[in-house]
Design an enzyme around this catalytic site. Sequence first.
Site, PDB file in Angstrom:
ATOM      1  CG  HIS A  10      -1.793   1.142   1.380  1.00 31.20           C
ATOM      2  ND1 HIS A  10      -1.806   1.935   2.486  1.00 31.20           N
ATOM      3  CD2 HIS A  10      -2.722   1.663   0.528  1.00 31.20           C
ATOM      4  CE1 HIS A  10      -2.707   2.886   2.344  1.00 31.20           C
ATOM      5  NE2 HIS A  10      -3.272   2.744   1.169  1.00 31.20           N
TER       6      HIS A  10
ATOM      7  CG  HIS B  87      -3.058   9.235   0.035  1.00 32.52           C
ATOM      8  ND1 HIS B  87      -3.697  10.036   0.955  1.00 32.52           N
ATOM      9  CD2 HIS B  87      -3.832   8.130  -0.080  1.00 32.52           C
ATOM     10  CE1 HIS B  87      -4.795   9.446   1.383  1.00 32.52           C
ATOM     11  NE2 HIS B  87      -4.913   8.288   0.774  1.00 32.52           N
TER      12      HIS B  87
HETATM   13  O1  G3P Z   1      -6.271   0.045  -1.043  1.00 31.28           O
HETATM   14  C1  G3P Z   1      -6.758   1.263  -1.341  1.00 31.28           C
HETATM   15  C2  G3P Z   1      -6.399   2.257  -0.318  1.00 31.28           C
HETATM   16  O2  G3P Z   1      -5.264   2.898  -0.758  1.00 31.28           O
HETATM   17  C3  G3P Z   1      -7.490   3.192  -0.071  1.00 31.28           C
HETATM   18  O3  G3P Z   1      -7.217   4.153   0.855  1.00 31.28           O
HETATM   19  O4  G3P Z   1      -6.745   6.386   1.594  1.00 31.28           O
HETATM   20  O5  G3P Z   1      -4.918   4.806   1.284  1.00 31.28           O
HETATM   21  O6  G3P Z   1      -6.008   5.755  -0.648  1.00 31.28           O
HETATM   22  P1  G3P Z   1      -6.180   5.323   0.740  1.00 31.28           P
HETATM   23 CA    CA Z   2      -4.747   4.558  -2.305  1.00 32.00          CA
END
Ligand code: G3P
Ligand code: CA
Length: 246
Positions: A11, A53
Amino acid sequence: MNARRCLVIAHRGASTYAPENTFAAFDLALNMGVLHIELDVQQSCDGHLVVIHDDKVNRTTNGDGEVAALTLGELQSLDAGAWFNAKFAGERIPTFKALLDRYRGRAHLHVEIKGKTARLSERTVDMIRQHGWAKDVTMTSFQFDKIEALRAYAPELPSGWLLRDIDDTVIPRAHALGLTQLCPKAETVTPALVARLREAGFDVRAWGVANEELMRRMVNAGVDGMTVNFPDKLTALLRESPINIQ
Ligand code: G3P
Ligand code: CA
């Protein structure tokens, strides 16, 4: 009967150990043997796709302001590593193009479309196609309009809808769009939810796996994969199980 499998998806890279959405974090994930990388795409004010992000640069760089209000030059002058640890000073916000060039043939990308920029889904798909990556991506978004745009513009690309809650409208809407994957928030995942979504024809990929206890709950609930900041720990857990790592 097919053996169970679980996608280990780093992630924003291996973001427990290196600054999120930088080459340092993605390189580290690959060095851990992880084959799947999740990343977030936004657009600069001069039309370049960048990997970051938040809508603002403040949390993950030494800069200030909205990503969509800064030029690529301004974005890439920022330090995207020192906030995390001094040893990562000098890391930059990657362009999506540079990321595609760097990891060609080495990873499957889970590309999340972020932000409010019009036609960002289409522009991201254009770059994926230009780089010949179409076989190695899964497109995702929380925003239903962006998912709709993805399905209309790139029906050949698998797409997953990121969901904070799953109400009764989700499955029919997902079927209508031909989605293959639903991505529930980890805290909402139960074995019954996984069974229901799978029976409806979807792969179930969790997000928001904040700690190892939640990671174990996801595995026990039977998910097909998850994004996780500590992919080494998920890999180690799966190696002790009969589940195939993917
Ligand atoms: O797996 C998707 C995840 O990245 C969603 O949350 O806030 O980290 O983009 P976020
Ligand atoms: Ca994400």
